[in-house]
Each structure stands twice: as C-alpha cells, then as structure tokens.
Write a protein that holds these residues in place. Structure first.
Motif, PDB file in Angstrom:
ATOM      1  N   ASP A  35       0.858  -1.185   0.000  1.00  0.00           N
ATOM      2  CA  ASP A  35       0.000   0.000   0.000  1.00  0.00           C
ATOM      3  C   ASP A  35       0.897   1.239   0.000  1.00  0.00           C
ATOM      4  N   GLU A  36       1.263   1.697  -1.210  1.00  0.00           N
ATOM      5  CA  GLU A  36       2.205   2.813  -1.300  1.00  0.00           C
ATOM      6  C   GLU A  36       1.611   4.100  -0.743  1.00  0.00           C
ATOM      7  N   SER A  37       0.304   4.300  -0.916  1.00  0.00           N
ATOM      8  CA  SER A  37      -0.310   5.536  -0.419  1.00  0.00           C
ATOM      9  C   SER A  37      -0.233   5.609   1.109  1.00  0.00           C
ATOM     10  N   ALA A  38      -0.403   4.456   1.794  1.00  0.00           N
ATOM     11  CA  ALA A  38      -0.307   4.437   3.257  1.00  0.00           C
ATOM     12  C   ALA A  38       1.129   4.710   3.695  1.00  0.00           C
ATOM     13  N   ALA A  39       2.095   4.089   3.014  1.00  0.00           N
ATOM     14  CA  ALA A  39       3.505   4.315   3.352  1.00  0.00           C
ATOM     15  C   ALA A  39       3.897   5.763   3.091  1.00  0.00           C
ATOM     16  N   LYS A  40       3.415   6.312   1.979  1.00  0.00           N
ATOM     17  CA  LYS A  40       3.723   7.702   1.655  1.00  0.00           C
ATOM     18  C   LYS A  40       3.102   8.640   2.698  1.00  0.00           C
ATOM     19  N   GLY A  41       1.913   8.303   3.170  1.00  0.00           N
ATOM     20  CA  GLY A  41       1.278   9.121   4.199  1.00  0.00           C
ATOM     21  C   GLY A  41       2.103   9.139   5.474  1.00  0.00           C
ATOM     22  N   THR A  42       2.638   7.974   5.868  1.00  0.00           N
ATOM     23  CA  THR A  42       3.486   7.911   7.064  1.00  0.00           C
ATOM     24  C   THR A  42       4.734   8.766   6.890  1.00  0.00           C
ATOM     25  N   MET A  43       5.416   8.612   5.746  1.00  0.00           N
ATOM     26  CA  MET A  43       6.654   9.358   5.526  1.00  0.00           C
ATOM     27  C   MET A  43       6.388  10.856   5.419  1.00  0.00           C
ATOM     28  N   ASP A  44       5.280  11.249   4.791  1.00  0.00           N
ATOM     29  CA  ASP A  44       4.956  12.673   4.675  1.00  0.00           C
ATOM     30  C   ASP A  44       4.638  13.275   6.044  1.00  0.00           C
ATOM     31  N   ASP A  45       3.967  12.494   6.893  1.00  0.00           N
ATOM     32  CA  ASP A  45       3.682  12.969   8.257  1.00  0.00           C
ATOM     33  C   ASP A  45       4.982  13.191   9.031  1.00  0.00           C
ATOM     34  N   ILE A  46       5.936  12.251   8.880  1.00  0.00           N
ATOM     35  CA  ILE A  46       7.226  12.382   9.556  1.00  0.00           C
ATOM     36  C   ILE A  46       7.988  13.595   9.016  1.00  0.00           C
ATOM     37  N   ALA A  47       7.953  13.777   7.675  1.00  0.00           N
ATOM     38  CA  ALA A  47       8.634  14.919   7.073  1.00  0.00           C
ATOM     39  C   ALA A  47       8.028  16.236   7.560  1.00  0.00           C
ATOM     40  N   ASP A  48       6.694  16.286   7.656  1.00  0.00           N
ATOM     41  CA  ASP A  48       6.030  17.508   8.148  1.00  0.00           C
ATOM     42  C   ASP A  48       6.451  17.796   9.589  1.00  0.00           C
ATOM     43  N   ALA A  49       6.543  16.741  10.405  1.00  0.00           N
ATOM     44  CA  ALA A  49       6.941  16.929  11.802  1.00  0.00           C
ATOM     45  C   ALA A  49       8.376  17.446  11.893  1.00  0.00           C
ATOM     46  N   ILE A  50       9.259  16.925  11.028  1.00  0.00           N
ATOM     47  CA  ILE A  50      10.654  17.389  11.017  1.00  0.00           C
ATOM     48  C   ILE A  50      10.731  18.849  10.583  1.00  0.00           C
ATOM     49  N   GLU A  51       9.933  19.222   9.589  1.00  0.00           N
ATOM     50  CA  GLU A  51       9.954  20.611   9.119  1.00  0.00           C
ATOM     51  C   GLU A  51       9.422  21.563  10.176  1.00  0.00           C
TER      52      GLU A  51
END
Length: 319
Positions: free
Chosen positions: A172-188
């Motif tokens: 499920d690439e969309s679910a994995a991408k959602g996790t990574m985007d959430d982490i990236a947003d938190a880092i930013e």
C-alpha cells in the motif's frame, strides 16, 4: 529463540582449498528432529504449559474485547516467524559491505508497542514524543510494512566513505507515503527542510547540509520505499543494481545457511577492513585475527512456528 546445545561454526583454513558448497534447499527442520534434545524439551514444555493452562494469561483479552498485549505479542511473533521469500536480496548491491534482512516490520512494531504498554514510564515518554512531533505512534503507523525489508551498508561511489539505505517492500504505497509525509512535516515543524530532487530517475524528498550536500532522503520505486543516508546511499537504494545474489562471496556464505529462513545478516570482512585505516587497530593482533576471514553470515530457520522456536546458523568464511 532456541540456541542449539552444540552450535557449529564451519571454518576453512587452507588458502588453496575452495569451500565446498552445502545444500540450502532442505525443508524447515521439524520439532520432531531426534538429533536436538534441547529443542524437543522446549517444544514439549511449551505444549504442556498450554495444555495445563499455565500460560492461559497470554490468551486473555481486555474487558473491551480487544486482545491483551501478551496475546497480541504472541500473534505478532507467529506472523514474524514465517520464512522469507528472499526477493529483497535483489535490491542489495553486489558490492555491499553488509546487510540485515527480515520481514514484517509491522509485527515487530506491534511487539515494541505492547512492551511499552506494560512500562508506564516509557509509555509516558512515547506519548510526550507523539504530542511534541504531532505523530500518532500506534500500530497503524507501520501497518503497511508487512513485506520484506533490508538495511544495507554500501561502498561509496562518491566523496563519502560509505552509504546506507533501508528498503521496504510496500503493498500500500499511499499508506507508506502518508506515514513518511507525516514524519517529514513533523521534522519541518522542528526546523528541518525537505526539497524534491530527482536521483537515478526517481523523485526523492531530500535534506541537505549547510554546504548543499544531500545527507538524507526518501522515495518510492518498484513497490519499495527507500530511505537513504548520504547521496551515495540514496543513489544505490533507488537505482538499478547488480544484486548481492550475483556476488561469489555471498553465494558461498548463503550456501551454508538455511535455505528457508526469516532473514539474513551478512558482513563482507574484506570490504569492511578496506574502510578502516590500518592505524585504527591497537597492535597487530586484532588485524591478524580478522584478515583471514573473508565474510561472516547468519540466518535463522523456524523449527516450530506455533511455539516460536528457531535455530540459528552462523557461518565464518575463511578460504
């Protein structure tokens, strides 16, 4: 995890002699293996305990009907004990310094969360981190990571001494991408900065150091999530590679390990020593001990999935 009573390390000291191949196609050894008395005793003890209700607390559920942490941990351990298909080896470069492979990170994450659930102090710290970074640290965070994965240390092809990447099989690439985007947003939100960059034809979200050199990034390619450190690591993670299964040294090590296993660990000692300055060794003894070793590898075969027992094999390759 069961450790054999008499573990065997195979060694070959004659520099002229090639290590003879060993079969790795035999089926998973069964719990009835008559040559392993310790394994027999452990399996019997596990069966007796279940039959007599000595560990019935594992099967208990919470009042709301949800599985208890112990019950969920047991199920997660069973899920992790399945044999790896080994397809992830095709994503690791043939000149890799070393790697570790396994499967079902989602179950490992569930086990970790259940352990934390029983430790109030750690649970409180985790909740604080989740609140600080704005990421919900629950079982859904890595629910998509049920396939194979590998962590690889690779030889540098640029200025960095080494590179590192992790590759995760993703359904499920969309679910994995959602996790990574959430982490990236938190880092930013904490002051980090991501940019989009094309590396080896793949769109990668990268972070750079003050000098403009890429040091971290993630991207998706061929149903895999790649997370890399240093541009070398990212390039080798997302790019096409000659796989480790084509490397003669790895093939020799692999031939002496269980064919059906839950994952490998592998270290090419020759390549590791090439990365270490000679003066880093204290005296000559440690270097003299390591130089004859070409590689070290290991794998664990599951002998009894219901009890979670396994048998690990380690092979030290000295040609």
């Amino acid at each position: 995890v069961e450790i054999p009573a008499s573990p065997t390390v195979e060694r070959r000291a004659n520099s002229e002699e090639q290590v003879p191949p060993a079969t790795n196609t035999d089926a998973l050894p069964g719990a009835e293996d008559p040559d392993d008395e310790l394994l027999q005793e452990l399996v019997k003890a596990s069966s007796d305990a279940n039959a007599e209700g000595k560990i019935d607390d594992i099967a208990k559920t919470k009042e709301d009907g949800e599985p208890s942490p112990k019950s969920d941990t047991l199920e997660a351990m069973k899920a992790q004990s399945k044999a790896n298909p080994g397809k992830i080896l095709q994503e690791i470069p043939s000149d890799a310094v070393g790697f570790v492979s396994s499967r079902d990170l989602a179950s490992a994450w569930r086990i970790a969360l259940n352990t934390i659930e029983e430790d109030p102090d750690t649970k409180e710290q985790l909740e604080y981190m989740a609140e600080t970074f704005g990421i919900k640290l629950d079982a859904d965070l890595l629910a998509w990571a049920t396939g194979e994965y590998a962590l690889a240390l690779v030889k540098a092809r640029g200025e960095s001494p080494v590179g590192f990447f992790a590759t995760f099989e993703v359904e499920d690439e969309s679910a994995a991408k959602g996790t990574m985007d959430d982490i990236a947003d938190a880092i930013e939100e904490q002051g980090g900065d991501f940019d989009s960059e094309t590396i080896e034809g793949v769109d990668v979200q990268v972070m750079s150091d003050p000098y403009g050199d890429v040091w971290f990034g993630y991207g998706f390619t061929d149903n895999h999530l790649i997370i890399g450190f240093t541009e070398d690591g990212i390039e080798q993670g997302v790019g096409d590679v000659e796989p480790i299964t084509d490397d003669d040294t790895f093939k020799t090590v692999q031939s002496h390990l269980p064919g059906q296993n839950t994952g490998y660990f592998y270290l090419n000692v020759d390549r590791t020593l090439d990365l270490i300055p000679p003066d880093a060794f204290y005296g000559d003894q440690s270097l003299a001990f390591l130089e004859p070793i070409k590689a070290i590898g290991g794998a664990s075969a599951v002998t009894n999935p219901d009890s979670g027992l396994g048998k690990a094999t380690v092979f030290i390759y000295i040609p």
